[in-house]
Motif scaffolding. Structure first.
Motif, PDB file in Angstrom:
ATOM      1  N   UNK A 469      -6.028  -5.545  14.852  1.00  0.00           N
ATOM      2  CA  UNK A 469      -7.475  -5.631  14.632  1.00  0.00           C
ATOM      3  C   UNK A 469      -7.887  -4.803  13.414  1.00  0.00           C
ATOM      4  N   UNK A 470      -7.333  -3.581  13.291  1.00  0.00           N
ATOM      5  CA  UNK A 470      -7.655  -2.733  12.146  1.00  0.00           C
ATOM      6  C   UNK A 470      -7.177  -3.373  10.852  1.00  0.00           C
ATOM      7  N   UNK A 471      -6.006  -3.962  10.904  1.00  0.00           N
ATOM      8  CA  UNK A 471      -5.454  -4.610   9.721  1.00  0.00           C
ATOM      9  C   UNK A 471      -6.330  -5.777   9.270  1.00  0.00           C
ATOM     10  N   UNK A 472      -6.729  -6.601  10.214  1.00  0.00           N
ATOM     11  CA  UNK A 472      -7.571  -7.750   9.876  1.00  0.00           C
ATOM     12  C   UNK A 472      -8.921  -7.281   9.306  1.00  0.00           C
ATOM     13  N   UNK A 473      -9.439  -6.211   9.890  1.00  0.00           N
ATOM     14  CA  UNK A 473     -10.717  -5.673   9.395  1.00  0.00           C
ATOM     15  C   UNK A 473     -10.567  -5.154   7.967  1.00  0.00           C
ATOM     16  N   UNK A 474      -9.442  -4.512   7.687  1.00  0.00           N
ATOM     17  CA  UNK A 474      -9.187  -4.018   6.329  1.00  0.00           C
ATOM     18  C   UNK A 474      -9.170  -5.170   5.334  1.00  0.00           C
ATOM     19  N   UNK A 475      -8.495  -6.266   5.696  1.00  0.00           N
ATOM     20  CA  UNK A 475      -8.425  -7.403   4.777  1.00  0.00           C
ATOM     21  C   UNK A 475      -9.769  -8.113   4.632  1.00  0.00           C
ATOM     22  N   UNK A 476     -10.548  -8.144   5.694  1.00  0.00           N
ATOM     23  CA  UNK A 476     -11.885  -8.764   5.566  1.00  0.00           C
ATOM     24  C   UNK A 476     -12.761  -7.941   4.618  1.00  0.00           C
ATOM     25  N   UNK A 477     -12.641  -6.611   4.692  1.00  0.00           N
ATOM     26  CA  UNK A 477     -13.386  -5.766   3.754  1.00  0.00           C
ATOM     27  C   UNK A 477     -12.890  -5.984   2.322  1.00  0.00           C
ATOM     28  N   UNK A 478     -11.601  -6.177   2.189  1.00  0.00           N
ATOM     29  CA  UNK A 478     -11.046  -6.432   0.853  1.00  0.00           C
ATOM     30  C   UNK A 478     -11.643  -7.705   0.258  1.00  0.00           C
ATOM     31  N   UNK A 479     -11.732  -8.755   1.078  1.00  0.00           N
ATOM     32  CA  UNK A 479     -12.284 -10.022   0.585  1.00  0.00           C
ATOM     33  C   UNK A 479     -13.746  -9.842   0.184  1.00  0.00           C
ATOM     34  N   UNK A 480     -14.459  -9.032   0.950  1.00  0.00           N
ATOM     35  CA  UNK A 480     -15.868  -8.790   0.636  1.00  0.00           C
ATOM     36  C   UNK A 480     -16.017  -8.015  -0.671  1.00  0.00           C
ATOM     37  N   UNK A 481     -15.158  -7.029  -0.875  1.00  0.00           N
ATOM     38  CA  UNK A 481     -15.300  -6.145  -2.040  1.00  0.00           C
ATOM     39  C   UNK A 481     -14.524  -6.607  -3.268  1.00  0.00           C
ATOM     40  N   UNK A 482     -13.519  -7.459  -3.058  1.00  0.00           N
ATOM     41  CA  UNK A 482     -12.690  -7.936  -4.176  1.00  0.00           C
ATOM     42  C   UNK A 482     -12.572  -9.460  -4.094  1.00  0.00           C
ATOM     43  N   UNK A 483     -13.710 -10.131  -4.028  1.00  0.00           N
ATOM     44  CA  UNK A 483     -13.718 -11.564  -3.750  1.00  0.00           C
ATOM     45  C   UNK A 483     -13.156 -12.412  -4.882  1.00  0.00           C
ATOM     46  N   UNK A 484     -12.956 -11.851  -6.062  1.00  0.00           N
ATOM     47  CA  UNK A 484     -12.410 -12.605  -7.185  1.00  0.00           C
ATOM     48  C   UNK A 484     -10.952 -12.226  -7.483  1.00  0.00           C
ATOM     49  N   UNK A 485     -10.350 -11.458  -6.605  1.00  0.00           N
ATOM     50  CA  UNK A 485      -8.967 -11.016  -6.809  1.00  0.00           C
ATOM     51  C   UNK A 485      -8.022 -11.885  -5.982  1.00  0.00           C
ATOM     52  N   UNK A 486      -7.154 -12.668  -6.617  1.00  0.00           N
ATOM     53  CA  UNK A 486      -6.301 -13.607  -5.876  1.00  0.00           C
ATOM     54  C   UNK A 486      -5.341 -12.935  -4.910  1.00  0.00           C
ATOM     55  N   UNK A 487      -4.859 -11.721  -5.245  1.00  0.00           N
ATOM     56  CA  UNK A 487      -3.882 -11.049  -4.389  1.00  0.00           C
ATOM     57  C   UNK A 487      -4.405 -10.833  -2.976  1.00  0.00           C
ATOM     58  N   UNK A 488      -5.694 -10.554  -2.850  1.00  0.00           N
ATOM     59  CA  UNK A 488      -6.273 -10.309  -1.521  1.00  0.00           C
ATOM     60  C   UNK A 488      -6.098 -11.540  -0.641  1.00  0.00           C
ATOM     61  N   UNK A 489      -6.437 -12.711  -1.174  1.00  0.00           N
ATOM     62  CA  UNK A 489      -6.341 -13.945  -0.394  1.00  0.00           C
ATOM     63  C   UNK A 489      -4.880 -14.284  -0.084  1.00  0.00           C
ATOM     64  N   UNK A 490      -4.002 -14.019  -1.054  1.00  0.00           N
ATOM     65  CA  UNK A 490      -2.586 -14.320  -0.844  1.00  0.00           C
ATOM     66  C   UNK A 490      -2.014 -13.514   0.318  1.00  0.00           C
ATOM     67  N   UNK A 491      -2.262 -12.203   0.316  1.00  0.00           N
ATOM     68  CA  UNK A 491      -1.665 -11.362   1.348  1.00  0.00           C
ATOM     69  C   UNK A 491      -2.375 -11.501   2.693  1.00  0.00           C
ATOM     70  N   UNK A 492      -3.656 -11.747   2.661  1.00  0.00           N
ATOM     71  CA  UNK A 492      -4.360 -12.016   3.918  1.00  0.00           C
ATOM     72  C   UNK A 492      -3.812 -13.304   4.526  1.00  0.00           C
ATOM     73  N   UNK A 493      -3.543 -14.287   3.676  1.00  0.00           N
ATOM     74  CA  UNK A 493      -2.950 -15.531   4.155  1.00  0.00           C
ATOM     75  C   UNK A 493      -1.605 -15.303   4.814  1.00  0.00           C
TER      76      UNK A 493
END
Length: 653
Positions: A469-493
């Motif tokens: 749960x903490x991990x997923x929350x961290x990645x959701x915050x990343x998407x919110x704060x770094x929405x134009x960074x492809x690496x975030x979506x890749x690793x969350x995927x």
């Protein structure tokens, strides 16, 4: 160390010997992730022409899901008459005989003649035969003599009178060439350490009975002593297949020989290997593990510098790096070499050594790279990045103490540098010290919240610790704060893929691909393409689309070993063994270190051996196809996971 996420699955991370650390802390883009996923998930099972290869963390072994006994014709009539209890007893005895050929061999008894004219009497004198007299004997008498001579040979063998036994078995063979007689004589030569003779007699036995498992194992053992590892591997593999994959010791021998063959070939490849930069994907991932900083004062494009000077080449190297292409990185490497050759660098000499050392490290010239970084910190102790890079190299070489000391020296110079904590966290993660890693990642974020990879690594660490749960929350915050960074979506995927949320994972990979195209059209990171390929395969068994995506990745980055090895696995899953072999060999060519090369070659040799077995024993082909039917389609779990790759992302298991 890398900006890229460390893997979720990390086996054997506490080992600190050079070999294990080089496979954990060096950049082993695919081979570590293959072996680790296997060790974490017990096995990756796939079928090659009906042969099941189980890839464990220690290597590759062969199994069939159902034990089978392939009987030899000589014993069929007796087995038919035997009671169920007797058959069970006979099976146990046969299993015992299939012991490790390096142990004292067990002699075999030939099947008794159905209607012998004369019952051999051990008290009788032994028949005297030679090539001139045996021709005059009838077939019936020859058979009778052969049994008697063979029995005497067994007695001599039991008394360790090996030369006498060799003579007696030789006379038995004169009377009746029998595979068991040849194999028993080979056992005598085995006890005497005469490996060439063992090969000669077992080969004769196999000419009479090509599926004689004990002879195959004995010959394989002799080949191994003669250091003919490829031949030994072939015989042990054939033995496993013929014996229905029941003999664990033979399977372990296959595993051992795969490693030996791969190590021998790997050393030869490494010795003749040209020192060159890895793929641009790899280089980019390494370089971006350090926070972007402005160029040192005096190296900007607005400064008037002569191009032919040392300082001019230093600036040209920095400009070439910014292209993030294979050509750009090669040009940068040459420019840094030239800069130090020409000198006249002024206050930038330490920085020049730092940059040349970086590219020497990427070319796997570790000794020279360390010398450059030593010189860099000697000239400018305040250049913290040189300590951090040197720590990475120490860790790759298995020197944890050296890495720890360099982090301490870096902190003495500038204790609030966030890069120090980020890379020290990587060290903790490698050693499975996840709580300490999480603290350092968080400290790195506290000092600089804009560096995306600290957030990604923290999320991965939380996932590894079981805090999903903490991990997923961290990645959701990343998407919110770094929405134009492809690496975030890749690793969350990748995390979503690990949870088998295929549709959501593919959506994230597609977003990452589009952002890569927009932001880095000339230096696109191909990892989202590969991840999408794996997701489509796992979800829908869509080999065609998965192959297309890997091929696209290879067009963009032809030297991306991750794409090459993933393609090899996809082809192998489809039974395209010959094509898969070519990709495995290509992956070995692209590997940077000896550990990477050996891992790649282990897969290549396993694949090659299967082809050779089918060519040498064509009669096994249909049987293998029949065995393959027990398993249905190839295993769906082809997901490949990095155990520890300094500069490559996770595909979680």
């Amino acid at each position: 160390m890398s900006a890229e996420a460390i893997p979720i699955s990390s086996a054997r991370t506490t080992a600190l010997d050079t070999s294990s650390l080089s496979s954990q802390s060096s950049s082993l883009p695919l081979w570590d992730r293959l072996s680790t996923w296997a060790s974490q998930n017990k096995a990756i099972v796939y079928t090659i022409a009906g042969v099941v290869i189980v890839i464990t963390g220690a290597g590759v072994v062969y199994y069939n899901s159902e034990s089978r006994t392939i009987g030899r014709e000589s014993g069929l009539d007796e087995k038919k008459r035997a009671s169920k209890k007797e058959r069970r007893k006979a099976k146990k005895e046969k299993d015992k005989e299939q012991s490790d050929p390096q142990n004292e061999p067990v002699l075999e008894q030939p099947p008794k003649p159905k209607t012998p004219t004369v019952e051999p009497d051990p008290s009788d004198g032994l028949p005297q035969v030679d090539p001139s007299t045996v021709e005059s004997l009838s077939d019936e008498v020859r058979k009778e003599y052969s049994v008697k001579l063979k029995g005497a040979g067994n007695t001599a063998y039991g008394d360790k009178s090996y030369n006498e036994a060799i003579d007696l078995y030789g006379k038995a063979i004169l009377c009746k060439p029998d595979p068991i007689f040849y194999s028993n004589r080979a056992a005598c030569y085995n006890a005497l350490g005469n490996w060439d003779k063992v090969v000669e007699d077992t080969t004769a036995a196999l000419a009479l009975d090509s599926e004689y498992v004990k002879a195959l194992n004995r010959r394989a053992n002799a080949y191994e002593h003669l250091e003919k590892f490829s031949e030994a591997l072939l015989d042990y593999t054939a033995s496993c297949i013929i014996d229905g994959f029941r003999n664990d010791q033979s399977a372990q021998s296959v595993e051992r020989l795969l490693k030996k063959v791969a190590e021998a070939k790997g050393k030869a490849i490494l010795e003749g290997k040209e020192k060159r930069l890895p793929s641009p994907t790899f280089v980019t991932n390494y370089l971006q593990s350090f926070r972007p900083r402005p160029r040192p004062e005096g190296l900007g494009e607005d400064v008037d510098l002569e191009e032919g000077t040392g300082i001019g080449h230093l600036r040209a190297g920095l400009a070439a790096m910014e292209k993030r292409t294979s050509e750009g990185y090669d040009a940068a490497s040459r420019a840094f070499d030239k800069a130090l050759e020409l000198r006249d660098l002024g206050d930038h000499e330490a920085f020049a050594y730092n940059m040349r050392g970086t590219f020497r490290y990427l070319r796997s010239e570790n000794a020279d790279a360390l010398k450059d970084l030593d010189k860099s910190v000697e000239l400018q102790p305040s250049l913290v990045q040189s300590y951090i890079k040197r720590a990475s190299m120490h860790l790759e070489l298995g020197n944890r103490d050296g890495a720890t000391q360099d982090f301490e020296k870096a902190m003495e110079q500038k204790q609030d540098d966030p890069d120090i904590y980020y890379h020290r966290a990587q060290l903790h993660f490698i050693l499975a010290e996840f709580a300490e890693a999480a603290k350092d990642y968080q400290k790195s974020i506290d000092l600089d919240k804009d560096f995306i990879f600290s957030h990604i690594q923290l999320g991965v660490t939380q996932y590894k610790m079981g805090s999903i749960a903490s991990s997923m929350a961290t990645f959701r915050r990343c998407i919110k704060n770094f929405d134009k960074t492809p690496d975030v979506y890749n690793y969350y995927g990748e995390l979503l893929l690990d949870q088998q949320k295929y549709s959501e994972a593919i959506e994230k990979f597609e977003t990452a691909i589009e952002l890569e195209k927009q932001s880095k059209p000339l230096g696109m990171n191909v990892l989202p393409l590969i991840n999408k390929a794996l997701a489509l395969f796992q979800w829908k068994q869509d080999f065609q689309e998965a192959e297309k995506l890997c091929q696209k990745a290879l067009i963009i980055d032809p030297e991306c070993d991750i794409a090459v090895a993933t393609m090899a696995q996809l082809l192998l899953q489809q039974g395209k063994v010959t094509d898969a072999l070519k990709y495995f060999e290509r992956a070995a060519e692209l590997s940077r270190t000896e550990g990477e090369i050996v891992n790649a070659l282990s897969y290549a040799e396993a694949t090659r051996t299967q082809l050779e077995v089918q060519q040498k024993y064509p009669q096994l082909a249909s049987r293998l196809q029949g065995m393959g039917g027990q398993f249905g389609a190839p295993a769906a779990e082809i997901q490949l996971v990095y155990k520890r790759t300094s500069h490559s992302p996770i595909i979680p298991a």
